[in-house]
Scaffold this active site. Structure first.
Site, PDB file in Angstrom:
ATOM      1  N   ARG A 119     -36.676   4.186  23.319  1.00  7.84           N
ATOM      2  CA  ARG A 119     -35.558   3.438  23.010  1.00  7.84           C
ATOM      3  C   ARG A 119     -35.239   2.666  21.878  1.00  7.84           C
ATOM      4  NH1 ARG A 119     -37.240   3.345  28.480  1.00  7.84           N
ATOM      5  NH2 ARG A 119     -35.694   3.870  29.806  1.00  7.84           N
ATOM      6  N   HIS A 144     -34.517   8.320  23.819  1.00  8.88           N
ATOM      7  CA  HIS A 144     -34.923   9.753  23.494  1.00  8.88           C
ATOM      8  C   HIS A 144     -34.187  10.829  22.752  1.00  8.88           C
ATOM      9  CE1 HIS A 144     -38.364   8.914  25.953  1.00  8.88           C
ATOM     10  NE2 HIS A 144     -38.076   9.140  27.145  1.00  8.88           N
ATOM     11  N   HIS A 217     -42.622  15.184  26.400  1.00 11.36           N
ATOM     12  CA  HIS A 217     -42.507  14.475  27.468  1.00 11.36           C
ATOM     13  C   HIS A 217     -42.751  15.521  28.864  1.00 11.36           C
ATOM     14  CE1 HIS A 217     -40.672  11.284  30.243  1.00 11.36           C
ATOM     15  NE2 HIS A 217     -39.967  10.758  29.305  1.00 11.36           N
ATOM     16  N   ASP A 283     -43.764   1.574  32.931  1.00 14.93           N
ATOM     17  CA  ASP A 283     -42.797   2.370  32.103  1.00 14.93           C
ATOM     18  C   ASP A 283     -43.023   1.603  30.688  1.00 14.93           C
ATOM     19  OD1 ASP A 283     -41.129   3.904  30.778  1.00 14.93           O
ATOM     20  OD2 ASP A 283     -39.277   3.617  32.153  1.00 14.93           O
ATOM     21  N   GLU A 348     -46.694   9.368  27.211  1.00  8.01           N
ATOM     22  CA  GLU A 348     -46.020   9.914  25.794  1.00  8.01           C
ATOM     23  C   GLU A 348     -46.664   9.230  24.643  1.00  8.01           C
ATOM     24  OE1 GLU A 348     -41.844   9.215  26.870  1.00  8.01           O
ATOM     25  OE2 GLU A 348     -42.831   8.833  28.779  1.00  8.01           O
TER      26      GLU A 348
END
Ligand code: GLA
Length: 384
Positions: A119, A144, A217, A283, A348
């Site tokens: 982000r 992304h 991803h 996350d 990631e």
């Protein structure tokens, strides 16, 4: 039907090694048994249309019979087929058998992410006196790469190989695309080694300063079956810190110690053991102890059911561990099962989220004349 590659640049070393291009048809199933394992090499099949262009599916096979399939639409890894402890082969990544499902915008399954993975707060950043506004596609934030990121474009594919099969993908991201400055020339090279490593090398150059943060991803479930969640997988991340986030998942700028928190994966821990004490699930970006200084092992994921483990090596300073919190069963995996909440996870490799707005984080600005170069390796093993 699979076809041999016509324009392969095979070297003599490759041929001497006896690794010939797979020349005959292979069945289209994602699941294969050891006896059906095709010859090592690379093959190509036409895979339908996207954006009015034909897209292809490439199959990279190594001498152990491990297969990685990649489409030049979004540079997506559609499957990564390895054997488990009982020698049964299945894909450890979520994916589809047809392009049609990828055109329905799944949440980045297997795709190359860019120009900026993760982000950028408010979809804005400044370089010098100039403020840039990016496409906002995650509430007020940019996620992304925007509305049509690198996951949704068609890459030019070039199967290049020495002793192992590689696929080099190229894309020119034009000045202004999704709001980013400068023409960015990007190459992503996937290689499947005989050690069951999927090596991903990212290279880029630009003609204006621009943020660049490329990643892949892929969603992993080492059991090969998304009917099982990933909550019993064990994860170890070599990171003493992480970047806490606000409600919109934008880092606050602080680097917090993981010690004594559910973010402490310095020793292997099951993902499910503390997930309920993390609002929304994991996350977050882990601040790797390797600091992105060289290619180093930064994480190990393992699953006792299949016996498989996955080691992650990277030159990047950060790792986003995403526990599949937004997966809702809407998409059906190639095995026929719905991809449900926490049925797969992402690791990631990246620079930290919102770095263009956080002067305290390692810079993500690529300048003209500089070379962006980043390497990540996903290595699969099995404990019998
Ligand atoms: C990333 C983000 C998540 C989510 C997924 C896609 O990993 O960090 O918040 O947006 O992509 O659903």
């Amino acid at each position: 039907m699979f076809k041999p590659i016509a324009n392969m640049k095979w070297t003599s070393a490759f041929l001497t090694a006896g690794l010939l291009v797979m020349g005959t048809a292979a069945c289209n199933n994602q699941e294969k048994t050891a006896s059906e394992t095709p010859a090592a090499g690379i093959s190509k099949q036409a895979w339908g249309q996207a954006d009015g262009q034909t897209v292809d599916l490439y199959s990279l096979t190594n001498s152990k019979g491990t297969i990685v399939k990649i489409t030049n639409y979004g540079g997506i890894v559609t499957s990564f087929i390895t054997k488990d402890k009982n020698d049964a082969a299945s894909s450890i990544v979520v994916g589809f058998d047809s392009i049609a499902q990828y055109l329905q915008s799944p949440p980045y399954f297997g795709a190359i992410i860019g120009r900026y993975g993760n982000r950028i707060g408010g979809g804005k950043f400044s370089i010098g006196d100039q403020t840039y506004s990016l496409a906002t596609n995650d509430g007020a934030n940019h996620l992304h790469g925007g509305i049509k990121g690198f996951d949704k474009v068609i890459w030019t594919a070039d199967p290049v190989s020495d002793t192992v099969a590689s696929l080099s993908l190229h894309y020119l991201s034009k000045d202004g695309e999704e709001g980013y400055p400068g023409n960015l020339d990007v190459t992503v090279k996937y290689t499947l080694t005989d050690e069951d490593e999927l090596r991903i090398e990212y290279d880029a150059t630009t003609d204006k300063p621009s943020p660049v943060n490329l990643t892949n991803h892929s969603y992993f479930n080492l059991t090969g079956d998304v009917q099982a969640t990933i909550l019993d997988h064990q994860l170890q991340i070599d990171a003493n810190g992480y970047t806490p986030v606000d409600a919109g998942l934008i880092p606050t700028g602080e680097i917090k110690a993981v010690a004594g928190t559910p973010f402490d994966f310095t020793t292997a821990n099951s993902i499910g053991s503390r997930i309920d004490s993390v609002e929304g699930g994991y996350d977050h970006n882990w601040v790797l102890n390797s600091k992105g200084s060289s290619l180093q092992k930064v994480a190990t994921l393992s699953d006792s059911v299949s016996g498989r483990y996955l080691e992650v090596f990277t030159t990047e300073p950060g790792l986003q561990f995403y526990s599949g919190n937004f997966l809702d069963g809407k998409f059906i995996n190639h095995t026929g099962s719905a991809v449900k909440l926490r049925s797969a996870l992402c690791l990631e490799t990246q620079h930290f989220p919102d770095s263009p707005n956080k002067k305290e984080f390692p810079s993500t600005i690529l300048e003209p004349g500089q070379k962006y170069h980043s390497v990540t390796v996903y290595k699969v093993g099995v404990k019998k």
